[in-house]
Design an enzyme around this catalytic site. Structure first.
Site, PDB file in Angstrom:
ATOM      1  N   GLU A  44       0.845  -1.184   0.000  1.00 15.19           N
ATOM      2  CA  GLU A  44       0.000   0.000   0.000  1.00 15.19           C
ATOM      3  C   GLU A  44       0.889   1.246   0.000  1.00 15.19           C
ATOM      4  OE1 GLU A  44      -3.940   1.612   2.387  1.00 15.19           O
ATOM      5  OE2 GLU A  44      -2.387   0.571   3.525  1.00 15.19           O
ATOM      6  N   LYS A 118     -10.217   0.710  -2.210  1.00 12.66           N
ATOM      7  CA  LYS A 118     -10.315   0.301  -0.797  1.00 12.66           C
ATOM      8  C   LYS A 118     -11.684   0.652  -0.220  1.00 12.66           C
ATOM      9  CE  LYS A 118      -7.655   0.764   3.515  1.00 12.66           C
ATOM     10  NZ  LYS A 118      -6.504   1.480   4.123  1.00 12.66           N
ATOM     11  N   CYS A 163      -5.091  -3.471   3.241  1.00 16.72           N
ATOM     12  CA  CYS A 163      -4.787  -3.049   4.614  1.00 16.72           C
ATOM     13  C   CYS A 163      -5.945  -3.264   5.606  1.00 16.72           C
ATOM     14  CB  CYS A 163      -4.313  -1.593   4.603  1.00 16.72           C
ATOM     15  SG  CYS A 163      -3.348  -1.134   6.071  1.00 16.72           S
TER      16      CYS A 163
END
Length: 276
Positions: A44, A118, A163
């Site tokens: 990321e 995301k 993440c």
């Protein structure tokens, strides 16, 4: 036909200098390719960890345009591998104060073939460290998986996540329709949350979904003073960690064996026993 695939997770300690980060990523992807990896995952924010959250707004690219995406495309084509560009900021039409935190997949011909934005935006405040990604990020809306074919002709299904998504098992359950063989997680876990939960959650996601989990993290002390946890790793379907790098820039190499994956699923057919 071979039932195996060599993969690599790239660990970085990215800086506020995009050109410097792209040079580091290029060197590490080249190292992974030389070691035989056919699928490579960057972390990321591999391209930028700025001094301030809004720094990413200045470097946001339109889909299909810009030096970050051009570098990823060229690397995938040069080394003829599947390259997952960790995450990079993509511009949100009509909203200059927010960007998408996007993971882009490039095939061995250098074509962008999948994009995941995301969904879950990190928020954390322990009195010393405070993060609120929603201040600069637009949340994604849908899970994304793609099909990859290896040089030997092996086909596998790959699910994307980023993440903080790791804390939401329902996302991975949605990605298992049909089942994935590999789940990917580029990340920049904080030192405090990574120390407590990183390995635990990665192994849990691999075990409950009976698939491989490849995680590429930021790992070290960044110029802005932030410390990330690192520990990029490959986790097997039975929960074993087959490769890991605790800290610092480098390459984590591992091998997926789809015959082993099928053995796990046939021995314990948990994916067939879901209520939902």
């Amino acid at each position: 036909m071979s039932q195996t695939l060599n993969v690599a997770a790239i660990q970085m300690v990215s800086t506020p200098d995009v050109a410097e980060n792209l040079a580091t990523a290029t060197a590490l992807v080249t190292e992974a390719a030389s070691a035989g990896a056919e699928l490579v995952l960057l972390p990321e924010y591999f391209c930028l960890i700025g001094h301030h959250d809004h720094d990413k707004l200045r470097h946001a690219e339109a889909p299909g345009h810009g030096p970050i995406q051009a570098t990823l495309s060229a690397l995938a084509r040069q080394h003829q591998l599947w390259l997952i560009g960790g995450t990079l900021p993509l511009a949100v039409d009509g909203d200059p104060s927010h960007v998408w935190n996007s993971s882009l997949v490039f095939d061995p011909q250098g074509q962008a073939v999948a994009r995941y934005d995301k969904i879950h935006l990190f928020r954390f405040d322990d009195g010393q460290r405070r993060y609120d990604e929603a201040a600069t990020l637009q949340a994604g809306q849908r899970p994304v998986a793609f099909n990859a074919t290896t040089r030997s002709g092996l086909s596998l299904r790959v699910g994307l996540s980023i993440c903080y998504d790791l804390r939401f098992p329902e996302l991975y359950r949605q990605l298992m329709h049909p089942p994935c063989d590999l789940l990917l997680l580029p990340a920049a876990f904080t030192d405090v949350t990574g120390r407590a939960h990183w390995e635990l959650l990665l192994r849990a996601r691999a075990v409950e979904n009976q698939c491989y989990m490849l995680a590429a993290g930021q790992g070290g002390l960044h110029p802005n003073g932030r410390r990330t946890w690192g520990h990029s790793m490959l986790v097997e379907p039975w929960g074993q960690i087959s490769a890991v790098r605790p800290e610092g820039p480098g390459v984590v190499l591992g091998t997926l064996d789809l015959s082993q994956l099928q053995h796990v699923r046939s021995r314990l057919p948990a994916l067939e026993h879901r209520v939902l």
